[in-house]
Design a protein around this motif. Structure first.
Motif, PDB file in Angstrom:
ATOM      1  N   MET A   1       0.816  -1.212   0.000  1.00  0.00           N
ATOM      2  CA  MET A   1       0.000   0.000   0.000  1.00  0.00           C
ATOM      3  C   MET A   1       0.852   1.266   0.000  1.00  0.00           C
ATOM      4  SD  MET A   1      -2.889  -1.223   2.766  1.00  0.00           S
ATOM      5  CE  MET A   1      -3.511   0.443   2.973  1.00  0.00           C
TER       6      MET A   1
ATOM      7  N   THR B   1      -6.001  11.347  -6.271  1.00  0.00           N
ATOM      8  CA  THR B   1      -7.346  11.779  -6.684  1.00  0.00           C
ATOM      9  C   THR B   1      -7.696  13.169  -6.173  1.00  0.00           C
ATOM     10  OG1 THR B   1      -8.319  10.693  -4.746  1.00  0.00           O
ATOM     11  CG2 THR B   1      -8.159   9.398  -6.784  1.00  0.00           C
ATOM     12  N   VAL B   2      -7.000  13.624  -5.142  1.00  0.00           N
ATOM     13  CA  VAL B   2      -7.255  14.979  -4.624  1.00  0.00           C
ATOM     14  C   VAL B   2      -6.086  15.914  -4.944  1.00  0.00           C
ATOM     15  CG1 VAL B   2      -8.780  14.186  -2.780  1.00  0.00           C
ATOM     16  CG2 VAL B   2      -6.322  14.298  -2.364  1.00  0.00           C
TER      17      VAL B   2
ATOM     18  N   VAL C   1      -2.101   1.883  -2.967  1.00  0.00           N
ATOM     19  CA  VAL C   1      -3.448   2.397  -2.715  1.00  0.00           C
ATOM     20  C   VAL C   1      -3.406   3.789  -2.097  1.00  0.00           C
ATOM     21  CG1 VAL C   1      -5.573   2.007  -1.400  1.00  0.00           C
ATOM     22  CG2 VAL C   1      -4.383   0.081  -2.460  1.00  0.00           C
ATOM     23  N   ILE C   2      -2.491   4.018  -1.159  1.00  0.00           N
ATOM     24  CA  ILE C   2      -2.454   5.302  -0.448  1.00  0.00           C
ATOM     25  C   ILE C   2      -2.122   6.445  -1.401  1.00  0.00           C
ATOM     26  CG2 ILE C   2      -1.243   6.609   1.337  1.00  0.00           C
ATOM     27  CD1 ILE C   2      -0.947   4.020   2.891  1.00  0.00           C
ATOM     28  N   ASN C   3      -1.087   6.275  -2.218  1.00  0.00           N
ATOM     29  CA  ASN C   3      -0.734   7.336  -3.171  1.00  0.00           C
ATOM     30  C   ASN C   3      -1.791   7.498  -4.254  1.00  0.00           C
ATOM     31  OD1 ASN C   3       1.573   8.013  -1.832  1.00  0.00           O
ATOM     32  ND2 ASN C   3       2.977   6.991  -3.239  1.00  0.00           N
ATOM     33  N   THR C   4      -2.473   6.419  -4.602  1.00  0.00           N
ATOM     34  CA  THR C   4      -3.557   6.522  -5.584  1.00  0.00           C
ATOM     35  C   THR C   4      -4.694   7.373  -5.037  1.00  0.00           C
ATOM     36  OG1 THR C   4      -3.006   4.350  -6.498  1.00  0.00           O
ATOM     37  CG2 THR C   4      -5.192   5.219  -6.975  1.00  0.00           C
ATOM     38  N   ILE C   5      -5.036   7.159  -3.761  1.00  0.00           N
ATOM     39  CA  ILE C   5      -6.097   7.952  -3.133  1.00  0.00           C
ATOM     40  C   ILE C   5      -5.669   9.411  -3.021  1.00  0.00           C
ATOM     41  CG2 ILE C   5      -7.400   8.291  -1.007  1.00  0.00           C
ATOM     42  CD1 ILE C   5      -7.293   5.277  -0.585  1.00  0.00           C
ATOM     43  N   LEU C   6      -4.406   9.648  -2.622  1.00  0.00           N
ATOM     44  CA  LEU C   6      -3.919  11.024  -2.537  1.00  0.00           C
ATOM     45  C   LEU C   6      -3.896  11.694  -3.904  1.00  0.00           C
ATOM     46  CD1 LEU C   6      -0.935  10.593  -0.029  1.00  0.00           C
ATOM     47  CD2 LEU C   6      -3.189  11.573   0.436  1.00  0.00           C
TER      48      LEU C   6
END
Length: 308
Positions: free
Chosen positions: A147, A160-161, A153-158
């Motif tokens: 992750m 998006t913003v 996953v964490i960098n992917t979520i970051l």
């Protein structure tokens, strides 16, 4: 008749003594497996490692143990003046100072919330939060390592913003924080269950009396719940502090102590000393860690004793 009664008393005394001996023998039979196991794998290694810490034993001395010399506290001086060990000490204290309060706070908030919902809902979330505790730490560490990757996953979520996340475990400035976050997430469940048990042990009459006296929800929490939860908070604090002071699996699996020893803990440093054959220095480091855990436990006991 009196003489006959007196004649039977020694026999009764002998019978009672025989029963006590028999009961003691049966008890020792049941205790013997634990005593033998603890003595073989616990007590003997403990005494041996303590003796080892005062010698110059290295890997090459295993075949010639009589060539080992007594060096006094030289190994402890080496440990306490070694820059790598001091860096590991700073990392460990950072891990404890950040991890213990955060875990306690989040676990207490969750326990209070679960204590106010229905039993079925509380059971579902209690099991959900406790699953990471019983999951193998190696499996948890491997998943979180994935992750934390650049494309994880964490960098992917970051992303998006609009935030460009770092390579968490490859940056000395973020690696230890990343491991601490994972450890907090994993330990919340165990502390939450203990807090929940403490909350449910508070008599309902106490809260009812506080309500009659005009206390609001906030006043009842800080004036009633927290003071009555002090023994539970002490238990959780000591368990978490002891566990966090000995953290090893997380940095060993996720970073192997890197980058640039930014995630090396005392336990990992001791492990490396044994791996490199410095048995006596490794044993000294282990007892330094033992002393630190004991000192912190004493401080915590005295701190909470003044508030109970």
């Amino acid at each position: 008749m009196v003489s006959a009664t007196r004649a039977r008393r020694p026999g009764k005394a002998t019978s009672l003594a025989a029963q006590r001996r028999r009961s003691a023998l049966i008890a020792w039979v049941f205790v013997a497996p634990f005593v033998l196991t603890f003595g073989t794998f616990g007590l003997i290694p403990l005494v041996s490692s303590l003796a080892m810490a005062f010698t110059d034993l290295r890997a090459r001395d295993i075949r010639t143990p009589f060539n080992v010399d007594f060096v006094g506290i030289a190994n402890f001086v080496t440990v306490l003046t070694d820059e790598s060990f001091l860096r590991a000490l700073r990392n460990t204290l950072f891990f404890v100072v950040l991890g213990v309060p955060a875990t306690l706070f989040i676990a207490l908030v969750l326990a209070v919330l679960l204590n106010s919902v229905s039993r079925r809902v509380a059971t579902f979330f209690r099991v959900s939060y406790y699953i990471p505790v019983i999951t193998t730490i190696v499996a948890v560490a491997v998943v979180w390592r994935l992750m934390y990757q650049d494309t994880g996953v964490i960098n992917t979520i970051l992303g998006t913003v609009g935030i460009n996340g770092p390579n968490w475990l490859s940056d000395p400035n973020t690696a230890l924080v990343a491991i601490t976050v994972m450890a907090i997430w994993r330990n919340i469940g165990g502390s939450m269950v203990i807090f929940l048990a403490g909350l449910q042990s508070i008599p309902s009459e106490v809260n009812e009396a506080a309500s009659i006296d005009g206390a609001g929800a906030r006043q009842k929490f800080f004036r009633v719940t927290i003071p009555m939860m002090m023994p539970t908070i002490l238990l959780n604090t000591i368990l978490l502090t002891t566990g966090y002071m000995q953290f090893f699996d997380e940095p060993f699996v996720m970073t192997n102590g890197g980058p640039l020893e930014s995630t090396t803990s005392i336990a990992l440093q001791v492990y490396n000393q044994f791996k490199y054959g410095n048995y006596s220095v490794g044993a000294a480091g282990a007892y330094v860690l033992f002393a630190l855990v004991g000192i912190l436990a004493i401080i915590q006991f005295r701190f909470f004793r003044q508030r109970t």
